[in-house]
Design a protein around this motif. Structure first.
Motif, PDB file in Angstrom:
ATOM      1  N   PHE A 353       0.826  -1.202   0.000  1.00 23.84           N
ATOM      2  CA  PHE A 353       0.000   0.000   0.000  1.00 23.84           C
ATOM      3  C   PHE A 353       0.863   1.257   0.000  1.00 23.84           C
ATOM      4  O   PHE A 353       0.614   2.206  -0.738  1.00 23.84           O
ATOM      5  CB  PHE A 353      -0.939   0.021   1.208  1.00 23.84           C
ATOM      6  N   ARG A 359      -5.770   0.332  -2.988  1.00 18.16           N
ATOM      7  CA  ARG A 359      -6.920   0.392  -2.079  1.00 18.16           C
ATOM      8  C   ARG A 359      -7.293  -0.977  -1.522  1.00 18.16           C
ATOM      9  O   ARG A 359      -7.581  -1.106  -0.334  1.00 18.16           O
ATOM     10  CB  ARG A 359      -8.141   0.992  -2.807  1.00 18.16           C
ATOM     11  N   GLU A 360      -7.326  -1.980  -2.375  1.00 19.42           N
ATOM     12  CA  GLU A 360      -7.742  -3.303  -1.906  1.00 19.42           C
ATOM     13  C   GLU A 360      -6.740  -3.881  -0.915  1.00 19.42           C
ATOM     14  O   GLU A 360      -7.121  -4.573   0.029  1.00 19.42           O
ATOM     15  CB  GLU A 360      -7.919  -4.243  -3.096  1.00 19.42           C
ATOM     16  N   LEU A 362      -5.025  -2.093   1.190  1.00 17.30           N
ATOM     17  CA  LEU A 362      -5.297  -1.413   2.457  1.00 17.30           C
ATOM     18  C   LEU A 362      -6.544  -1.992   3.127  1.00 17.30           C
ATOM     19  O   LEU A 362      -6.567  -2.188   4.354  1.00 17.30           O
ATOM     20  CB  LEU A 362      -5.463   0.083   2.220  1.00 17.30           C
ATOM     21  N   ARG A 363      -7.571  -2.265   2.359  1.00 14.86           N
ATOM     22  CA  ARG A 363      -8.784  -2.847   2.949  1.00 14.86           C
ATOM     23  C   ARG A 363      -8.468  -4.186   3.609  1.00 14.86           C
ATOM     24  O   ARG A 363      -8.947  -4.483   4.714  1.00 14.86           O
ATOM     25  CB  ARG A 363      -9.863  -3.019   1.873  1.00 14.86           C
ATOM     26  N   LEU A 378      -6.053   3.805   9.515  1.00 11.54           N
ATOM     27  CA  LEU A 378      -6.613   4.490   8.362  1.00 11.54           C
ATOM     28  C   LEU A 378      -6.142   5.939   8.297  1.00 11.54           C
ATOM     29  O   LEU A 378      -5.805   6.451   7.217  1.00 11.54           O
ATOM     30  CB  LEU A 378      -8.142   4.433   8.419  1.00 11.54           C
ATOM     31  N   PHE A 382      -4.094   7.796   5.268  1.00  7.88           N
ATOM     32  CA  PHE A 382      -4.438   9.067   4.633  1.00  7.88           C
ATOM     33  C   PHE A 382      -3.268  10.044   4.684  1.00  7.88           C
ATOM     34  O   PHE A 382      -3.001  10.780   3.718  1.00  7.88           O
ATOM     35  CB  PHE A 382      -5.653   9.678   5.318  1.00  7.88           C
ATOM     36  N   PHE A 397      -6.518   7.640  -5.258  1.00  9.15           N
ATOM     37  CA  PHE A 397      -6.794   6.841  -4.068  1.00  9.15           C
ATOM     38  C   PHE A 397      -7.782   7.547  -3.145  1.00  9.15           C
ATOM     39  O   PHE A 397      -8.759   6.956  -2.674  1.00  9.15           O
ATOM     40  CB  PHE A 397      -5.489   6.551  -3.327  1.00  9.15           C
ATOM     41  N   LEU A 398      -7.537   8.822  -2.847  1.00 13.06           N
ATOM     42  CA  LEU A 398      -8.380   9.545  -1.891  1.00 13.06           C
ATOM     43  C   LEU A 398      -9.805   9.710  -2.417  1.00 13.06           C
ATOM     44  O   LEU A 398     -10.774   9.629  -1.645  1.00 13.06           O
ATOM     45  CB  LEU A 398      -7.762  10.908  -1.586  1.00 13.06           C
ATOM     46  N   TRP A 401     -11.464   6.087  -2.368  1.00 16.40           N
ATOM     47  CA  TRP A 401     -11.671   5.383  -1.090  1.00 16.40           C
ATOM     48  C   TRP A 401     -13.128   5.394  -0.638  1.00 16.40           C
ATOM     49  O   TRP A 401     -13.639   4.283  -0.348  1.00 16.40           O
ATOM     50  CB  TRP A 401     -10.723   5.943  -0.022  1.00 16.40           C
ATOM     51  N   PRO A 402     -13.846   6.473  -0.457  1.00 16.05           N
ATOM     52  CA  PRO A 402     -13.477   7.866  -0.678  1.00 16.05           C
ATOM     53  C   PRO A 402     -13.136   8.588   0.631  1.00 16.05           C
ATOM     54  O   PRO A 402     -13.724   8.331   1.670  1.00 16.05           O
ATOM     55  CB  PRO A 402     -14.760   8.460  -1.249  1.00 16.05           C
ATOM     56  N   HIS A 403     -12.201   9.561   0.504  1.00 14.88           N
ATOM     57  CA  HIS A 403     -11.868  10.470   1.599  1.00 14.88           C
ATOM     58  C   HIS A 403     -11.759  11.854   0.971  1.00 14.88           C
ATOM     59  O   HIS A 403     -10.661  12.346   0.667  1.00 14.88           O
ATOM     60  CB  HIS A 403     -10.556  10.055   2.262  1.00 14.88           C
TER      61      HIS A 403
END
Length: 511
Positions: A353, A359-360, A362-363, A378, A382, A397-398, A401-403
């Motif tokens: 990551f 993203r996956e 990180l999940r 998390l 970020f 990515f952001l 994610w969403p962020h």
């Protein structure tokens, strides 16, 4: 006009439901709009037309549609037996095999419809009477695929799709045969595949392998191993023969997978790619066999020294050493998890990551953490994204994610660095930020517009006009009094810099 007039009496005959003479259909069915007619073709509505009207319709369509005429003729021939249907198919196949003319785009549609009708005749008229005869005709049809496709303007792949349909049907028919007959059919494909490894028969055999009986697999593998690959004619490069042999090996690997024989797969991998075996493919088989320690050893072996990728490598499917090794990381994590080494697996997830903002990954990392530790992790993720050396990857990515607060901060922090040519990232980011962060969305839309106009990309003027309309809407709807003056100044600046780009401004006016 004549055809439309002839259809009127037929439509009126279906307004009266059976058993209720003289009662309009709209009155018989509660809720149906008055005057509505049952005009959708179905067994019931077509039966109401009566045989004579149906005969008229069929004859009319056969006069207009040669492909439909072929299907009707085959249905009539089926009344005489499979030999009569086979004769129709054989005549068409012989004509295809003897034809040499080029089929341009103007004739392609009718030609492809005729090919598709031939396959339909085999499947709908011949197969119910004699499945073996139908399979023989499909094989003959597929054998001519290269000759036909080489003389057709098939840039959209529509004609190719007919051969794919025939190949799928051949697999389905062969797979439904008794085990001994299916095995004989598969063995009969081997010489054809050896002669033309890239042809349709390699696909047919590969798709048929899961349907074959276990007792036939060893004999088929031996036939593939002993198949003689014809030498390329003339001064063909040596790699062509090597490539043909490698295609046979890949089919044998499918057989090894079917048998669950990881060792056979590995041996064939060494043969297919001497000195450069696919470590991930080998590890996946070992993991499937419950041999996680061996899989991990394979994955951690030093990669072969990078070398120039040749045309032969690309054709033979040798892995490109520059392709990101996500698959290897995923397999290594699986091996570590199977061995109970969960901390090492987590470290790999986080490392992947941190490098790629996957993203996956990180999940998965967060899902494996103990309770109440995921929030802090998390936030750390970020923060890492905010300082990542690849801003476009970070923004993607952001947003994904969403962020969105983090995405908006990133847009502001790197305000001067965004380039409109990276529209695949900036356009969805601007759209995602519109509601909550209109100023940041507006900045990205301007970057996109400026790039299109500065480069004079006329084919993208429609996008630029749409982005400008989005900017206007942002000012009026989300940031009145703040974005509107700024937007007016921006439009004026566009006029001064790109006023002569009439194609763009005409689209703006139209929008």
């Amino acid at each position: 006009m004549a055809r439309r007039a002839a259809a009127k009496p037929a439509a009126s005959t279906v307004e009266t439901p059976a058993g209720a003479p003289g009662t309009p259909a709209a009155a018989a069915v509660p809720g149906r709009r008055k005057g509505a007619r049952r005009t959708t073709p179905s067994p019931e509505t077509l039966a109401a037309l009566g045989p004579e009207r149906m005969i008229d319709l069929i004859l009319g369509e056969t006069a207009r549609n040669p492909a439909f005429k072929k299907i009707v003729s085959a249905a009539l021939a089926a009344l005489q037996g499979p030999e009569a249907v086979a004769a129709i198919v054989d005549r068409r196949l012989a004509a295809l095999e003897g034809a040499r003319g080029y089929i341009d785009w103007q004739k392609r549609r009718a030609f492809t419809a005729d090919l598709d009708a031939t396959v339909s005749v085999v499947l709908d008229a011949l197969r119910p009477l004699d499945a073996g005869a139908a399979l023989d005709r499909l094989v003959r049809f597929l054998a001519g695929a290269d000759a036909v496709l080489n003389r057709v303007d098939d840039s959209l792949g529509i004609t190719q799709g007919v051969y794919e349909r025939a190949a799928e049907a051949a697999v389905e028919i062969a797979g439904s045969l008794p085990a001994a007959e299916a095995a004989r059919f598969a063995l009969g494909l081997v010489p054809r595949i050896a002669a033309e490894p890239d042809g349709a028969f390699g696909v047919v055999l590969t798709d048929l392998i899961p349907r074959l009986g276990a007792a036939s697999l060893a004999e088929l593998d031996a036939a593939l191993a002993g198949a003689e690959v014809p030498e390329a004619a003339g001064r063909a490069p040596e790699w062509q023969g090597r490539y043909r042999r490698s295609r046979l090996i890949r089919i044998r690997q499918d057989l090894a997978d079917r048998r669950g024989d990881a060792d056979a797969f590995i041996a064939l991998e060494h043969e297919a790619a001497p000195g450069r075996p696919d470590r991930v493919a080998v590890a996946e088989r070992l993991l499937g066999a419950g041999r996680a320690a061996e899989a991990l050893d394979w994955l951690r072996r030093p990669a072969p020294k990078a070398r120039v990728t040749t045309r032969a490598d690309l054709i033979a499917g040798v892995p490109d050493p520059d392709v990101p090794d996500r698959a290897r990381i995923v397999a290594e994590i699986r091996a570590l998890e199977a061995l109970g080494r969960r901390e090492e697996a987590q470290a790999l997830r986080w490392g992947r990551f941190a490098e790629t903002l996957d993203r996956e990954m990180l999940r998965d990392y967060l899902a494996k953490l103990p309770d109440f530790e995921d929030d802090a992790a998390l936030e750390r993720a970020f923060a890492l994204a905010a300082t990542h050396p690849q801003p476009y990857r970070a923004l993607g990515f952001l947003v994904g994610w969403p962020h969105l607060p983090g995405a908006a901060r990133l847009v502001r922090a790197r305000r001067a660095s965004w380039e409109g040519e990276r529209y695949a990232v900036l356009a969805p980011a601007a759209e995602a930020l519109e509601e909550a962060f209109p100023e940041e969305a507006a900045h990205l839309y301007r970057c996109l517009i400026d790039d299109i106009l500065a480069r004079g990309r006329a084919h993208a003027y429609g996008h630029a006009a749409r982005y400008l309309a989005q900017l206007d809407a942002l000012g009026r709807r989300l940031a009145p009094g703040r974005l509107e003056p700024e937007q007016a100044a921006y439009r004026e600046a566009l006029r001064r810099a790109h006023g002569r780009k009439t194609g763009f401004w005409s689209l703006v006016a139209g929008a």
